[in-house]
Design a protein around this motif. Sequence first.
Motif, PDB file in Angstrom:
ATOM      1  N   UNK A  64       0.849  -1.204   0.000  1.00 32.91           N
ATOM      2  CA  UNK A  64       0.000   0.000   0.000  1.00 32.91           C
ATOM      3  C   UNK A  64       0.880   1.247   0.000  1.00 32.91           C
ATOM      4  N   UNK A  65       0.628   2.164  -0.954  1.00 29.39           N
ATOM      5  CA  UNK A  65       1.524   3.317  -1.099  1.00 29.39           C
ATOM      6  C   UNK A  65       1.190   4.477  -0.165  1.00 29.39           C
ATOM      7  N   UNK A  66       2.256   5.101   0.343  1.00 28.85           N
ATOM      8  CA  UNK A  66       2.114   6.349   1.091  1.00 28.85           C
ATOM      9  C   UNK A  66       3.030   7.350   0.419  1.00 28.85           C
ATOM     10  N   UNK A  67       2.527   8.552   0.162  1.00 28.52           N
ATOM     11  CA  UNK A  67       3.276   9.579  -0.582  1.00 28.52           C
ATOM     12  C   UNK A  67       3.412  10.868   0.225  1.00 28.52           C
ATOM     13  N   UNK A  68       4.386  11.687  -0.198  1.00 25.51           N
ATOM     14  CA  UNK A  68       4.711  12.962   0.463  1.00 25.51           C
ATOM     15  C   UNK A  68       5.584  12.700   1.691  1.00 25.51           C
ATOM     16  N   UNK A  71       4.325  13.146   5.271  1.00 31.58           N
ATOM     17  CA  UNK A  71       3.202  12.237   5.540  1.00 31.58           C
ATOM     18  C   UNK A  71       3.778  10.848   5.804  1.00 31.58           C
ATOM     19  N   UNK A  74       5.483  10.653   9.290  1.00 30.86           N
ATOM     20  CA  UNK A  74       4.512  10.516  10.378  1.00 30.86           C
ATOM     21  C   UNK A  74       3.871   9.130  10.361  1.00 30.86           C
ATOM     22  N   UNK A  75       3.659   8.597   9.152  1.00 33.97           N
ATOM     23  CA  UNK A  75       3.101   7.249   9.040  1.00 33.97           C
ATOM     24  C   UNK A  75       4.040   6.228   9.695  1.00 33.97           C
ATOM     25  N   UNK A  78       3.758   6.360  13.330  1.00 33.40           N
ATOM     26  CA  UNK A  78       2.483   5.905  13.884  1.00 33.40           C
ATOM     27  C   UNK A  78       2.224   4.420  13.639  1.00 33.40           C
ATOM     28  N   UNK A  92       0.563  16.966  23.391  1.00 31.47           N
ATOM     29  CA  UNK A  92      -0.049  17.621  22.234  1.00 31.47           C
ATOM     30  C   UNK A  92       0.577  18.966  21.876  1.00 31.47           C
ATOM     31  N   UNK A  95       3.898  18.408  20.189  1.00 34.46           N
ATOM     32  CA  UNK A  95       3.659  17.865  18.860  1.00 34.46           C
ATOM     33  C   UNK A  95       3.288  18.975  17.886  1.00 34.46           C
ATOM     34  N   UNK A  96       2.454  19.891  18.364  1.00 36.68           N
ATOM     35  CA  UNK A  96       2.024  21.006  17.509  1.00 36.68           C
ATOM     36  C   UNK A  96       3.214  21.893  17.145  1.00 36.68           C
ATOM     37  N   UNK A  99       5.223  20.074  14.517  1.00 38.35           N
ATOM     38  CA  UNK A  99       4.560  20.136  13.207  1.00 38.35           C
ATOM     39  C   UNK A  99       4.709  21.529  12.604  1.00 38.35           C
TER      40      UNK A  99
END
Lengths: 235, 235
Positions: A64-68, A71, A74-75, A78, A92, A95-96, A99
């Motif tokens: 399954x592809x994840x791009x960027x 992103x 972070x994937x 997680x 939180x 984390x903000x 980001x």
Amino acid sequence: MAAGDDLKLLGAWPSPFVVRVKLALSFKGLSFENVEEDLGNKSELLVSSNPVHKKVPVLLHNGKPICESMVIVQYIDEAFTGTGPSLLSSDPHERAIARFWAAYVDDKLVTSWVQSFRGKTEEDKSEGTKQMFAALQTLEGALRECSKGEGYFGGESVGLVDVSLGGLLSWLNATEEMSGTKIFDPVKTPLLAAWAERFSELDGAKLALPDKDRMVEFIQKRQAQAAAAAAASQK
Amino acid sequence: MGSQGDVTVLGTVVSPFALRVRMALYLKGVSYEYLEQNVFDKGELLLASNPVHKKVPVLIHGGKPVCESVAIVQYVDEFWSGAGFASILPADPYDRAVARFWAAYVDDKLVAAVLGILRAATEEERDEKVEAAHAVVAPMEEAFATCSKGKAFFSGGDSVGYLDLALGCHLFWLETLRSMFGVTIIDAGRTPQLAAWAERFLDTKAAKEVTPPTNSVEEYAGKLQAIWAAAASAK
């Protein structure tokens, strides 16, 4: 890593965005298959995995592809929470902040540095350079705020922003060597200069960062090609 | 987790990014003090809270500012989480990556497309820009089919989530382009599922909560056009 976790990275070794993903995989201790794409002749797999942008990096996890790049980073953090260190704090607000600064690296530093290289006129390019140094100055302040006296944007250990900025290191170091101007100037941005050295020494970084000399050679070749193309179009 | 400590939002009634944050807070049932900003004459609080970008939106929680709508929405999702709170991002890491990918796509491409239409100097140029906007929106039709899994929203459920907010916050500007120029960007002919989603989205309580006052977007658009015209004639 769970049995049957298949990770494949479609990339190109000079790309800072690909390097970010390699850094994340490296820091998490995840093994993966590295597929080197010829960006002048993109594979079926790349084009079908990233039909929207047709760009590297693409991470395929069990197909399954994840791009960027950010992103993907972070994937990785997680999807593999049990494996290796976390790239983001559990708080939180922290984390903000991470980001925010990761977005800043892309919006301001990458953009200005690309302009300094690819600007259409000398004026454009020098404006890019100026903005790049301004962005680095701001990141110096960010590092002071985020590190809380420790060595990384992530604090004691590397985090999202370290990965985001770390991806650019080889390009920035190569640019430094080619232009003769210090980018991570120990006088203007002492924390960043120390960070760059410290980061480069990490085992995970050594696995992921392209060799500086190879990077210089690559950039010089690209510039020569661009100059030849420009000259040819003027005939 | 989560408490009703003091929450303030600095925004404008027309900024899609501010609307996104306000919708997120609404979904969580979090009350906040809203302070409308004048972006043409920025106030002290805004400048102090977002010194890097000096932009809206800013969320101030317990005295600490959070900037950049992508960071803010995820902060809201993470701080006010657990029993009793709606989730904004999906739980599954892959679904989260897909949502983040498309949200980044929207912010990267759609804003530029909208401004392109607004700035067009001739009707011919406007037609070109509208075509470009259609091209931006086109891949999202399939994205909707994939993400919604047959349900009403990108969230894959019957209530809105991260990607719904990311795209939905721009719908008010698209409505304004329709009233100003008679152009429909999310067009039922080209992108039927997306058009149906847009209607459903605008009908939600969250959207109705933040719908800009009548004519406010058009007035703001007019101000932008005046600024561009002045800049052009000053050259």
